[in-house]
Design a protein around this motif. Structure first.
Motif, short mmCIF file in Angstrom:
data_model
loop_
_atom_site.label_atom_id
_atom_site.label_comp_id
_atom_site.label_asym_id
_atom_site.label_seq_id
_atom_site.Cartn_x
_atom_site.Cartn_y
_atom_site.Cartn_z
N CYS A 121 0.83 -1.21 0.00
CA CYS A 121 0.00 0.00 0.00
C CYS A 121 0.86 1.26 0.00
O CYS A 121 0.39 2.33 -0.40
N TRP A 150 -7.38 2.32 -0.52
CA TRP A 150 -8.29 2.83 0.52
C TRP A 150 -9.56 3.38 -0.12
O TRP A 150 -10.67 3.11 0.33
N PRO A 163 -12.48 3.65 6.35
CA PRO A 163 -13.26 3.81 5.12
C PRO A 163 -14.73 4.12 5.37
O PRO A 163 -15.37 4.78 4.54
N ASP A 208 -5.83 6.80 -2.89
CA ASP A 208 -5.25 5.82 -1.98
C ASP A 208 -4.75 6.56 -0.75
O ASP A 208 -5.10 7.74 -0.53
N ALA A 209 -3.93 5.93 0.05
CA ALA A 209 -3.51 6.49 1.33
C ALA A 209 -2.73 7.79 1.22
O ALA A 209 -2.63 8.55 2.18
N LEU A 250 -4.62 4.11 10.04
CA LEU A 250 -5.83 3.47 9.54
C LEU A 250 -7.00 3.68 10.50
O LEU A 250 -8.13 3.92 10.07
#
Length: 239
Positions: free
Chosen positions: A6, A128, A99, A47-48, A94
């Protein structure tokens, strides 16, 4: 999403990347590209590494060129994943950015766009963002979904989608392996009332659509193939 794939090949973030503009929509800082008069919008969820990733914005500009109003929100509120800050605290990051919360914010954005005169909204998400889009697709607030190299989503979640959904996966993906992509495709195939498209790209790893090597012509080609598949899906259903 929680594996090292990731976070490999992180982008150099830039607040000035892209040909669009920065706006605030529903109280969320958002990169906006395309005609403000368009009645068709695409919500693109990062994404992250967040909404300042140059390749993400470049892709948003490309989708906007097809006639869409593209919005790329900062759903991390100024706190994208950062190797130096979170190298030993991935789970903390996280936990701070689930999410489910991203989905709530995304729903508010979609509602706001429709109140602004947009008639149809599609959503596409990476890692994500793919987990967020999978949740959005379980309602009719969007017209179609594209999920690219998703984070951890389950067969049970995909069984609940209600809108045309495409899933683009990688052959070598520790987070969402090709075997799981196939299972997600099988789940979608049991819902003939919903159009679906599932594809595993050979020879690539998680994150290949946004974090490819600029010096690798094959990596660029495969990323662009995925971008084309994504845009074709959105064009077919958001109109």
């Amino acid at each position: 999403m929680s594996g090292p794939q990731c976070f490999t090949n992180p982008p150099t973030l830039s607040s000035t990347a892209g040909s669009g503009s920065l706006q605030e929509i529903a109280g969320i800082k958002t990169y906006v590209s395309g005609s403000q008069d368009s009645k068709l919008a695409i919500l693109m969820i990062s994404d992250a590494f967040g909404y300042e990733a140059p390749k993400l914005r470049k892709l948003a500009d490309k989708v906007a060129g097809a006639g869409f109003l593209v919005v790329v929100p900062d759903l991390f509120y100024g706190d994208p994943f950062n190797d130096q800050k979170y190298a030993t605290a991935v789970q903390s990051w996280l936990a701070a950015h689930p999410p489910s919360r991203g989905c709530d914010d995304a729903r508010t954005l979609v509602e706001t766009l429709k109140n602004m005169g947009v008639s149809s909204v599609g959503a596409t998400g990476f890692c994500w963002g793919g987990m967020v889009v999978a949740k959005l697709a379980k309602s009719y607030c969007i017209g179609a979904a594209v999920i690219l190299h998703p984070g951890k989503i389950s067969v049970e979640e995909i069984e609940e989608v209600k809108v045309p959904t495409a899933i683009l996966g990688a052959e070598f993906d520790h987070i969402c392996p090709a075997e799981l992509i196939k299972q997600l495709g099988d789940a979608l195939s049991t819902k003939p009332e919903i159009d679906s498209f599932v594809k595993v790209f050979p020879g690539v790893k998680h994150g290949w659509t946004l974090r490819y090597d600029d010096e690798d012509e094959e990596a660029i080609r495969v990323a662009e193939e995925a971008h084309s598949d994504m845009l074709n899906w959105l064009t077919n259903y958001i109109k």
